[in-house]
Design an enzyme around this catalytic site. Sequence first.
Site, short mmCIF file in Angstrom:
data_model
loop_
_atom_site.label_atom_id
_atom_site.label_comp_id
_atom_site.label_asym_id
_atom_site.label_seq_id
_atom_site.Cartn_x
_atom_site.Cartn_y
_atom_site.Cartn_z
N LYS A 110 -34.96 9.18 -13.31
CA LYS A 110 -34.94 7.74 -13.57
C LYS A 110 -34.19 7.52 -14.88
O LYS A 110 -34.61 8.01 -15.94
CB LYS A 110 -36.37 7.20 -13.70
CG LYS A 110 -37.25 7.45 -12.49
CD LYS A 110 -36.74 6.82 -11.22
CE LYS A 110 -37.07 5.36 -11.11
NZ LYS A 110 -36.85 4.86 -9.72
N HIS B 52 -44.91 7.45 -16.22
CA HIS B 52 -43.76 7.47 -15.31
C HIS B 52 -42.80 6.40 -15.82
O HIS B 52 -43.08 5.21 -15.73
CB HIS B 52 -44.24 7.17 -13.89
CG HIS B 52 -43.28 7.57 -12.82
ND1 HIS B 52 -42.94 8.88 -12.56
CD2 HIS B 52 -42.57 6.82 -11.93
CE1 HIS B 52 -42.08 8.93 -11.55
NE2 HIS B 52 -41.84 7.69 -11.16
N ASP C 21 -30.67 0.26 -3.16
CA ASP C 21 -32.13 0.19 -3.05
C ASP C 21 -32.58 -1.27 -3.19
O ASP C 21 -32.77 -1.96 -2.18
CB ASP C 21 -32.80 1.08 -4.11
CG ASP C 21 -34.31 1.05 -4.02
OD1 ASP C 21 -34.84 0.47 -3.04
OD2 ASP C 21 -35.01 1.59 -4.91
N ASP D 250 -31.55 7.41 -10.39
CA ASP D 250 -31.85 6.02 -10.01
C ASP D 250 -31.77 5.17 -11.28
O ASP D 250 -32.54 5.39 -12.23
CB ASP D 250 -33.25 5.93 -9.39
CG ASP D 250 -33.52 4.53 -8.82
OD1 ASP D 250 -32.65 3.66 -8.94
OD2 ASP D 250 -34.62 4.34 -8.25
N LYS E 259 -37.58 1.08 2.64
CA LYS E 259 -38.97 1.06 2.17
C LYS E 259 -39.74 0.07 3.02
O LYS E 259 -39.29 -1.07 3.20
CB LYS E 259 -39.04 0.64 0.70
CG LYS E 259 -38.28 1.57 -0.23
CD LYS E 259 -38.38 1.25 -1.70
CE LYS E 259 -37.56 2.28 -2.48
NZ LYS E 259 -37.55 2.09 -3.93
N LYS F 174 -35.20 13.45 -8.44
CA LYS F 174 -34.57 12.16 -8.78
C LYS F 174 -34.90 11.88 -10.24
O LYS F 174 -36.07 11.97 -10.64
CB LYS F 174 -35.14 11.10 -7.84
CG LYS F 174 -35.01 9.66 -8.26
CD LYS F 174 -35.12 8.78 -7.02
CE LYS F 174 -35.80 7.46 -7.25
NZ LYS F 174 -35.72 6.57 -6.08
N GLU G 4 -38.61 10.23 -0.24
CA GLU G 4 -39.21 10.38 -1.58
C GLU G 4 -40.68 9.94 -1.51
O GLU G 4 -41.18 9.31 -2.44
CB GLU G 4 -38.43 9.55 -2.60
CG GLU G 4 -38.35 8.07 -2.23
CD GLU G 4 -37.64 7.19 -3.25
OE1 GLU G 4 -36.93 7.69 -4.12
OE2 GLU G 4 -37.83 5.95 -3.15
N GLU H 181 -28.25 5.94 -7.36
CA GLU H 181 -29.03 4.88 -6.73
C GLU H 181 -29.00 3.60 -7.57
O GLU H 181 -29.29 3.62 -8.76
CB GLU H 181 -30.48 5.38 -6.57
CG GLU H 181 -31.42 4.38 -5.93
CD GLU H 181 -32.78 4.99 -5.63
OE1 GLU H 181 -32.93 6.23 -5.65
OE2 GLU H 181 -33.72 4.21 -5.37
#
Length: 381
Positions: A169, A22, A249, A198, A273, A167, A327, A224
Site C-alpha cells: 500500500k 494497516h 479498483d 495499490d 469486490k 501487495k 486478495e 492498482e
Amino acid sequence: MTPVRITAIEAILVDLPTIRAHQLAMTVMHRQTLVIVRLLADDGIEGIGEATTIGGLAYGDESPEGMKLAIDTYLAPLLIGQDASNVHAAMQRLEAGARGNRCAKSALETALLDAQARRLDVSLATLLGGAVRTRLPTLWTLASGDTERDIAEAEQLLAERRHDTFKLKIGRRAIADDVRHVTRIKTALGDRARVTVDVNQAWNEADAARAIANLEAAGVDLIEQPLPRDDRAGLARLAARFVVPIMADEALCTPQDAFDLGCRGAADVAALKIAKSGGPYAVLRTAFVADAAGMALYGGTLLEGSVGSIAAAHAFSTLPRLAWGTELFGPLLLTEDIVTERPVYREFCLELPQGPGLGLTLDEDKLAHYRRDKGTAPAAR
Ligand code: MUC
Ligand code: MG
C-alpha cells in the site's frame, strides 16, 4: 409452492481488532468494523451476510454506521414479507426503492443467497452455477508502514507457504520514499514473490507517470488505482503508456463502469469486490462485462471478515477466468472471528468451504462479545 416470507432482518455492528496497524494512503486501520446481517424467513432458515468498508468514510461513500441505518430504516422494510426464495425479485425491489448503497445491498444479497442455498442444501457457489475452482490463490498486503518489518512479514509467509504474492500500500509518503520502499522489498524477495502496489487514488497523472516508470523498472507486477477514481482519461493514458498492467479498483463498481473503462482501454485488470458491486451475484454481472471487454479479472476485498470474504470466494470460484487470483485475506488481518470455523488458507490459497450456503456458522458467543451494542442488544436467538 407456497412462498417463503422474510420475517426479520437484523444489522449488527461488530468491531474486531487487527493483528497490526494497516496503513493505506487514506487511513490507518487499527480495527475493522463489520456490519453482519441476519435474515430470517418463516421456514426457520436464516441467511447471513456482511457489509464492510475501510476506514469509515475514507474509502467509499458508505460508512458502517450509515449502512446499518440504511438497512434498518429503508432496506429491511422493503424486504419484510417478500418471498425469501426469489433473490432476484427481492434485489430488484431494493433497486427500485433505494438508490446506490451497494455495500449495504451486498450484505442483503449475500444473506438472501446464503438462506436460499441452505434451503436447497447446496453451496452458494452451486446456487450461482457451480465452482470451477475450490482453491483461490490469495495474496497478502504488506502495510505495516515499516519496510524491514514488511520484508520480515513476507519472508515468514513465504516460508509458511501461505502467500507468494504481496501487495504494497503506497501513496501515503513522498513518491521517492514509496519507490525506495517498493524497490527494497522487491529486491529482497526477488523472483520468489510477485509484488503489486495499490496507490488508492493518491497521485495525479504527472506524479503517477514518474512513479510508475520507476516501479516498472523495479519489477513491480501490477499498479492498482494510481489516479482518483473519476480520472478515467488519465488512467487510459497511463495504461497505454506502460507495459506493467494497470488495475482499476475504486473506478470500477458496476457493469456500466466496466463497459466504460473497457471502451476507453483504461485498465488492463479489473478489481472485483462484492461490496462495490452490490453482492455476490451483482459482482458477477460486473465481472462478465469486464471480461468481455478484455480486462483480466482479480478477486478483490474491502477487508471483510469471514462472512464477506467467503461470500466473495463463492462468487469468484464460479468465474471461468480469474487470471490475477484474489486478495481475500481479510479474516487473517483480524485477531478474532465471529464464525465457529475460520476460513482455511493453505499452499498459497483460500479453500472454499463445502457446506450448504456460505458453509459458515456464526459463533453466537463471539458475536455477543464483539457487537458494538453489547449490553443493549436483543437476547441471542
Ligand atoms: C483496496 O483498496 O484494495 C485491499 C487489500 C488491502 O490491504 O486494502 C484493500 C483495499
Ligand atoms: Mg485497491
